[in-house]
Design a protein around this motif. Structure first.
Motif, PDB file in Angstrom:
ATOM      1  N   TYR A   1       0.819  -1.204   0.000  1.00  0.00           N
ATOM      2  CA  TYR A   1       0.000   0.000   0.000  1.00  0.00           C
ATOM      3  C   TYR A   1       0.857   1.259   0.000  1.00  0.00           C
ATOM      4  O   TYR A   1       0.401   2.321  -0.414  1.00  0.00           O
ATOM      5  CB  TYR A   1      -0.918   0.018   1.223  1.00  0.00           C
ATOM      6  CG  TYR A   1      -2.118  -0.888   1.108  1.00  0.00           C
ATOM      7  CD1 TYR A   1      -3.172  -0.560   0.259  1.00  0.00           C
ATOM      8  CD2 TYR A   1      -2.216  -2.058   1.838  1.00  0.00           C
ATOM      9  CE1 TYR A   1      -4.295  -1.371   0.141  1.00  0.00           C
ATOM     10  CE2 TYR A   1      -3.331  -2.879   1.739  1.00  0.00           C
ATOM     11  CZ  TYR A   1      -4.359  -2.537   0.894  1.00  0.00           C
ATOM     12  OH  TYR A   1      -5.462  -3.349   0.784  1.00  0.00           O
ATOM     13  N   ASP A   2       2.095   1.144   0.493  1.00  0.00           N
ATOM     14  CA  ASP A   2       2.957   2.315   0.621  1.00  0.00           C
ATOM     15  C   ASP A   2       4.391   1.912   0.292  1.00  0.00           C
ATOM     16  O   ASP A   2       5.009   1.140   1.031  1.00  0.00           O
ATOM     17  CB  ASP A   2       2.872   2.866   2.050  1.00  0.00           C
ATOM     18  CG  ASP A   2       3.653   4.152   2.232  1.00  0.00           C
ATOM     19  OD1 ASP A   2       4.268   4.620   1.249  1.00  0.00           O
ATOM     20  OD2 ASP A   2       3.656   4.686   3.355  1.00  0.00           O
ATOM     21  N   LEU A   3       4.920   2.427  -0.782  1.00  0.00           N
ATOM     22  CA  LEU A   3       6.271   2.065  -1.212  1.00  0.00           C
ATOM     23  C   LEU A   3       7.351   2.832  -0.461  1.00  0.00           C
ATOM     24  O   LEU A   3       8.540   2.557  -0.625  1.00  0.00           O
ATOM     25  CB  LEU A   3       6.422   2.303  -2.715  1.00  0.00           C
ATOM     26  CG  LEU A   3       5.472   1.507  -3.617  1.00  0.00           C
ATOM     27  CD1 LEU A   3       5.778   1.794  -5.086  1.00  0.00           C
ATOM     28  CD2 LEU A   3       5.555   0.018  -3.334  1.00  0.00           C
ATOM     29  N   ALA A   4       6.950   3.782   0.381  1.00  0.00           N
ATOM     30  CA  ALA A   4       7.920   4.557   1.148  1.00  0.00           C
ATOM     31  C   ALA A   4       8.183   3.950   2.522  1.00  0.00           C
ATOM     32  O   ALA A   4       9.058   4.423   3.252  1.00  0.00           O
ATOM     33  CB  ALA A   4       7.443   5.997   1.307  1.00  0.00           C
ATOM     34  N   THR A   5       7.442   2.914   2.888  1.00  0.00           N
ATOM     35  CA  THR A   5       7.624   2.291   4.201  1.00  0.00           C
ATOM     36  C   THR A   5       7.782   0.781   4.042  1.00  0.00           C
ATOM     37  O   THR A   5       6.970  -0.001   4.546  1.00  0.00           O
ATOM     38  CB  THR A   5       6.440   2.590   5.141  1.00  0.00           C
ATOM     39  OG1 THR A   5       5.230   2.160   4.497  1.00  0.00           O
ATOM     40  CG2 THR A   5       6.346   4.077   5.445  1.00  0.00           C
ATOM     41  N   VAL A   6       8.800   0.376   3.327  1.00  0.00           N
ATOM     42  CA  VAL A   6       9.034  -1.046   3.073  1.00  0.00           C
ATOM     43  C   VAL A   6       9.722  -1.672   4.288  1.00  0.00           C
ATOM     44  O   VAL A   6      10.739  -1.170   4.772  1.00  0.00           O
ATOM     45  CB  VAL A   6       9.900  -1.248   1.819  1.00  0.00           C
ATOM     46  CG1 VAL A   6      10.210  -2.719   1.603  1.00  0.00           C
ATOM     47  CG2 VAL A   6       9.190  -0.661   0.593  1.00  0.00           C
ATOM     48  N   ARG A   7       9.159  -2.776   4.739  1.00  0.00           N
ATOM     49  CA  ARG A   7       9.727  -3.521   5.856  1.00  0.00           C
ATOM     50  C   ARG A   7      10.151  -4.902   5.364  1.00  0.00           C
ATOM     51  O   ARG A   7       9.382  -5.590   4.689  1.00  0.00           O
ATOM     52  CB  ARG A   7       8.712  -3.659   7.001  1.00  0.00           C
ATOM     53  CG  ARG A   7       8.263  -2.320   7.591  1.00  0.00           C
ATOM     54  CD  ARG A   7       9.399  -1.626   8.308  1.00  0.00           C
ATOM     55  NE  ARG A   7       8.981  -0.360   8.911  1.00  0.00           N
ATOM     56  CZ  ARG A   7       9.178   0.828   8.352  1.00  0.00           C
ATOM     57  NH1 ARG A   7       9.765   0.902   7.170  1.00  0.00           N
ATOM     58  NH2 ARG A   7       8.789   1.922   8.963  1.00  0.00           N
ATOM     59  N   LEU A   8      11.375  -5.284   5.672  1.00  0.00           N
ATOM     60  CA  LEU A   8      11.910  -6.580   5.265  1.00  0.00           C
ATOM     61  C   LEU A   8      11.812  -7.557   6.427  1.00  0.00           C
ATOM     62  O   LEU A   8      12.035  -7.191   7.586  1.00  0.00           O
ATOM     63  CB  LEU A   8      13.369  -6.432   4.827  1.00  0.00           C
ATOM     64  CG  LEU A   8      13.635  -5.381   3.741  1.00  0.00           C
ATOM     65  CD1 LEU A   8      15.125  -5.275   3.479  1.00  0.00           C
ATOM     66  CD2 LEU A   8      12.879  -5.715   2.466  1.00  0.00           C
ATOM     67  N   TRP A   9      11.504  -8.811   6.103  1.00  0.00           N
ATOM     68  CA  TRP A   9      11.317  -9.840   7.131  1.00  0.00           C
ATOM     69  C   TRP A   9      12.219 -11.036   6.843  1.00  0.00           C
ATOM     70  O   TRP A   9      12.338 -11.454   5.693  1.00  0.00           O
ATOM     71  CB  TRP A   9       9.853 -10.286   7.151  1.00  0.00           C
ATOM     72  CG  TRP A   9       9.562 -11.385   8.124  1.00  0.00           C
ATOM     73  CD1 TRP A   9       9.314 -11.272   9.454  1.00  0.00           C
ATOM     74  CD2 TRP A   9       9.462 -12.789   7.821  1.00  0.00           C
ATOM     75  NE1 TRP A   9       9.072 -12.507  10.013  1.00  0.00           N
ATOM     76  CE2 TRP A   9       9.165 -13.460   9.033  1.00  0.00           C
ATOM     77  CE3 TRP A   9       9.604 -13.538   6.644  1.00  0.00           C
ATOM     78  CZ2 TRP A   9       9.003 -14.838   9.097  1.00  0.00           C
ATOM     79  CZ3 TRP A   9       9.449 -14.915   6.712  1.00  0.00           C
ATOM     80  CH2 TRP A   9       9.152 -15.547   7.930  1.00  0.00           C
ATOM     81  N   ARG A  10      12.864 -11.552   7.889  1.00  0.00           N
ATOM     82  CA  ARG A  10      13.690 -12.751   7.729  1.00  0.00           C
ATOM     83  C   ARG A  10      13.109 -13.881   8.582  1.00  0.00           C
ATOM     84  O   ARG A  10      12.659 -13.660   9.708  1.00  0.00           O
ATOM     85  CB  ARG A  10      15.134 -12.480   8.152  1.00  0.00           C
ATOM     86  CG  ARG A  10      15.319 -12.142   9.624  1.00  0.00           C
ATOM     87  CD  ARG A  10      16.774 -12.214  10.024  1.00  0.00           C
ATOM     88  NE  ARG A  10      16.967 -11.855  11.439  1.00  0.00           N
ATOM     89  CZ  ARG A  10      18.108 -12.026  12.090  1.00  0.00           C
ATOM     90  NH1 ARG A  10      19.154 -12.552  11.478  1.00  0.00           N
ATOM     91  NH2 ARG A  10      18.218 -11.682  13.376  1.00  0.00           N
ATOM     92  N   PRO A  11      13.104 -15.105   8.086  1.00  0.00           N
ATOM     93  CA  PRO A  11      12.571 -16.236   8.849  1.00  0.00           C
ATOM     94  C   PRO A  11      13.424 -16.575  10.068  1.00  0.00           C
ATOM     95  O   PRO A  11      12.908 -16.981  11.099  1.00  0.00           O
ATOM     96  CB  PRO A  11      12.562 -17.384   7.839  1.00  0.00           C
ATOM     97  CG  PRO A  11      12.607 -16.726   6.503  1.00  0.00           C
ATOM     98  CD  PRO A  11      13.413 -15.481   6.700  1.00  0.00           C
ATOM     99  N   GLY A  12      14.746 -16.428   9.957  1.00  0.00           N
ATOM    100  CA  GLY A  12      15.623 -16.769  11.073  1.00  0.00           C
ATOM    101  C   GLY A  12      15.705 -15.640  12.080  1.00  0.00           C
ATOM    102  O   GLY A  12      15.420 -14.487  11.774  1.00  0.00           O
ATOM    103  N   THR A  13      16.120 -15.967  13.307  1.00  0.00           N
ATOM    104  CA  THR A  13      16.168 -14.949  14.353  1.00  0.00           C
ATOM    105  C   THR A  13      17.500 -14.899  15.083  1.00  0.00           C
ATOM    106  O   THR A  13      17.748 -13.957  15.830  1.00  0.00           O
ATOM    107  CB  THR A  13      15.081 -15.220  15.408  1.00  0.00           C
ATOM    108  OG1 THR A  13      15.327 -16.496  16.016  1.00  0.00           O
ATOM    109  CG2 THR A  13      13.700 -15.196  14.793  1.00  0.00           C
ATOM    110  N   GLU A  14      18.344 -15.891  14.888  1.00  0.00           N
ATOM    111  CA  GLU A  14      19.569 -15.951  15.672  1.00  0.00           C
ATOM    112  C   GLU A  14      20.682 -15.127  15.041  1.00  0.00           C
ATOM    113  O   GLU A  14      20.973 -15.251  13.849  1.00  0.00           O
ATOM    114  CB  GLU A  14      20.036 -17.398  15.820  1.00  0.00           C
ATOM    115  CG  GLU A  14      19.083 -18.262  16.642  1.00  0.00           C
ATOM    116  CD  GLU A  14      19.616 -19.665  16.831  1.00  0.00           C
ATOM    117  OE1 GLU A  14      20.735 -19.938  16.362  1.00  0.00           O
ATOM    118  OE2 GLU A  14      18.906 -20.480  17.442  1.00  0.00           O
ATOM    119  N   GLY A  15      21.329 -14.296  15.857  1.00  0.00           N
ATOM    120  CA  GLY A  15      22.485 -13.537  15.410  1.00  0.00           C
ATOM    121  C   GLY A  15      22.134 -12.273  14.653  1.00  0.00           C
ATOM    122  O   GLY A  15      21.032 -12.118  14.122  1.00  0.00           O
TER     123      GLY A  15
END
Length: 248
Positions: A136-150
């Motif tokens: 909906y908003d190309l100015a607020t892109v959030r990236l997500w990663r499946p892993g959490t360690e490190g």
């Protein structure tokens, strides 16, 4: 003898009563997931009204989203599409909440400690999946990663008239990080490469802007299909399917 005016009134009342007696319009549904021997007969994107019947074989699973809920149909047998849809509005609202994708602080988003980690928002861009992403908003892109360690740093490179790139760092145990629009402006149709810490390509993505606010699962699914946002459609289908089966 009835007057002309009275006759007209009675006729109008009769027509009104007939209209009330008519059945409601059939609710159209859209297939968002189809597996098994009959998947070619009911591919993703197929429109079905609630009066339609589908015939499945053993091993078939077809998930249909309608404005009334989610229907997970499993073979073998013949089934009416509109029977007993499961409503999972809470899960849909949580998955599609825009606030989750626009908030500034993302460090609070952490992975659960159980088995499989799934993307908590349809508007987070999975850095491990290539494809087109609807936002909906190309100015607020959030990236997500499946892993959490490190702690891990990824490089985002945009290809166009002039290549631009920026680094995005995920702190330890954090799954979501913001892409700085000043460093890498995201444009509709632009092509972007995500490089992992080890230098390998993690994903190649491009973006499409959603102009309308889709508040119903079936309408959002149709928009994702039309825009080619298959990764998000898969996430939507899996979430609604799991919710429907849990409620059945």
């Amino acid at each position: 003898m009835f007057s002309v005016r009275m006759k007209r009134t009675m006729a109008a009342m009769a027509l009104g009563g007939a209209a009330l007696a008519l059945p409601a319009a059939a609710v159209a549904g859209v297939v968002v997931k189809s597996t098994g021997p009959s998947s070619n007969s009911y591919p993703v994107g197929t429109k079905l009204d609630d009066e339609a019947s589908i015939t499945l074989k053993a091993g078939d699973v077809v998930t249909v989203l309608t404005s009334d809920g989610t229907r997970v149909i499993k073979g073998a047998g013949t089934f009416r599409v509109g029977d007993r849809p499961q409503v999972a509005s809470n899960r849909f609202a949580s998955l599609t909440r825009k606030r989750a994708a626009t908030r500034v602080r993302t460090g609070a988003v952490r992975a659960p400690e159980d088995d499989v980690v799934s993307n908590p928002s349809l508007w987070y861009v999975d850095i491990t999946r290539s494809g087109t992403f609807c936002l909906y908003d190309l100015a607020t892109v959030r990236l997500w990663r499946p892993g959490t360690e490190g702690t891990a740093t990824y490089r985002i490179t945009g290809h166009g008239e002039s290549d631009v790139q920026a680094e995005v760092t995920f702190d330890d145990t954090v799954t979501v990080a913001a892409l700085d629009p000043a460093r890498v402006p995201v444009t509709e149709g632009g092509h972007y490469m995500i490089t992992a810490p080890d230098g390998t390509t993690s994903a190649e993505v491009n973006f499409v802007l959603l102009a309308d606010d889709y508040e119903a699962p079936d309408l959002l699914a149709e928009a994702l299909i039309a825009k080619g946002c298959s990764v998000q459609l898969e996430a939507l289908a899996s979430t609604m399917e799991a919710s429907a089966e849990a409620a059945s």
